[in-house]
Design an enzyme around this catalytic site. Sequence first.
Site, short mmCIF file in Angstrom:
data_model
loop_
_atom_site.label_atom_id
_atom_site.label_comp_id
_atom_site.label_asym_id
_atom_site.label_seq_id
_atom_site.Cartn_x
_atom_site.Cartn_y
_atom_site.Cartn_z
N GLU A 1 43.55 44.78 34.56
CA GLU A 1 43.67 43.36 34.90
C GLU A 1 44.05 42.54 33.67
OE1 GLU A 1 42.79 41.16 37.79
OE2 GLU A 1 43.49 43.00 38.72
N ARG A 2 44.80 41.48 33.91
CA ARG A 2 45.01 40.49 32.84
C ARG A 2 43.69 39.78 32.59
NH1 ARG A 2 49.02 40.11 36.60
NH2 ARG A 2 51.13 40.68 35.93
N LYS B 1 48.34 39.76 46.92
CA LYS B 1 47.43 40.91 47.04
C LYS B 1 46.01 40.53 46.59
CE LYS B 1 49.87 43.71 44.45
NZ LYS B 1 51.01 42.81 44.15
#
Length: 476
Positions: free
Chosen positions: A202-203, A176
Amino acid sequence: MTYEQNARPSDGTPAAGDHPLGEPIGAVDEVRGPVVDIVCRRLPPLREALLATANGESFVFEVHQHLDATHVRAISLHDTDGLKRGLPVFDSNSPLQVPVAPECLGRLLDVFGAPLDGAAPLPARAFRPIIASPPALAETTGIGGILETGIKVVDLLCPFVKGGKTGLFGGAGVGKTVLIMEFMHAIVHLHRGASVFAGVGERIREGHELWHEMQAAGVMPRTLMVFGQMDESPGVRFRVGLTALTYAEYLRDTLAEEVLLLMDNVFRFVQAGSEISGLLGRMPATVGYQPTLMSEVAELQDRIVSTRSGNITSVQAVYVPADDMTDPAVSTILSHLDTMVILSRTQAAKGIYPAVDPLQSGGRTMDRHLLGDRHYDIASTVREHLARYKELEDIIAMLGIEALSDSDRRVVRRARRLQRYLTQPFHAVAQHTGIDGVSVPLDQTLADCEAFIRGDHDEVSEEGCYMRGTMKAGKP
């Protein structure tokens, strides 16, 4: 200077009379994780941003509940370490605001519009609240024509439209984020527009890598990135999408830009809303989601519209839990989209990248009047070939392709070549793969698929169709 810095002092807790916002509205009464109960002289409106400072640290709270005539319950947008009972709380007299300026392009910002890239803060010429109503119906415009991306499988089978909303659905690890990066590359290089990227939950590693990859790909000067990281307050993860959308609206309304708004990942926005709902004591609804799921998603999606000033075209990555497309969160998001691109783990396992499932992907854009007769007919025929091949896969696995009729063998061979032709090397990952990215115009994709269907490439090996741009370069 950010809105947060502009609205309140950066150190100490000054006397009430010395505070630029005047008298405090109340004081902290109780702190439980990110939940802060505040006793107030007057009740601020819901969604109001309240401000406090302690030990040189600044805090922003967002009002979510009126508990009684003198108490409100808010969610802190910061870590609550250092908060204590009795701390004065001030009213900003507005929802959370972010600074807007043309210099926002090329920047990496947080939910408050403050820099994360180590550069100077945005010049605070104007502020926009992140909570806003959609444009009036009379001001909005409908979807436009096809927005070419240069990605063959997308342009052919699930094309984007200007001013439309597209969802990339898939489980973990099917591509993705890479596909979103390629869309950003396309909108900057093919359409000369601006991109706004919202990293929702988000990481930290992913955000850092994405930022540097955007710089290496040369698209960062026309891109704004807004991050609310996974380790931050659920209030930040819940509102970072609205901050990014506010900047997209600014680029559309004030700078008259063609804007591509990318969100990765909308499911984490739903998760943050569910976390906040639980912290506020609401009873869970279907499958444990918040009872306000549909209204929260609609509040975000209904502002992603095009007006006479310009278009906002949205591409949203959506994590599918356990690959279950009937999940309530997935179904709710899907109801707002024009196009869905389904990424398949089966395709990825075969080495088919982008791992788009050509039979499940599609949407309202697959319409003869929008696409034209030629595009619609070619896309339908390609789907028919791929669908027939899928039907015959079990027979081929058990009895071999020789057990099929001549016509079925011909369809299968062409479908396998089409399947490999719809793979493509991407610009966004060229430095990792060692293969230069390619962008294929829609007209060339249609011409190549037409040639496959006619049998012009029946003598080309399947490997010769794999990971290439057009078929014009010859027959390997």
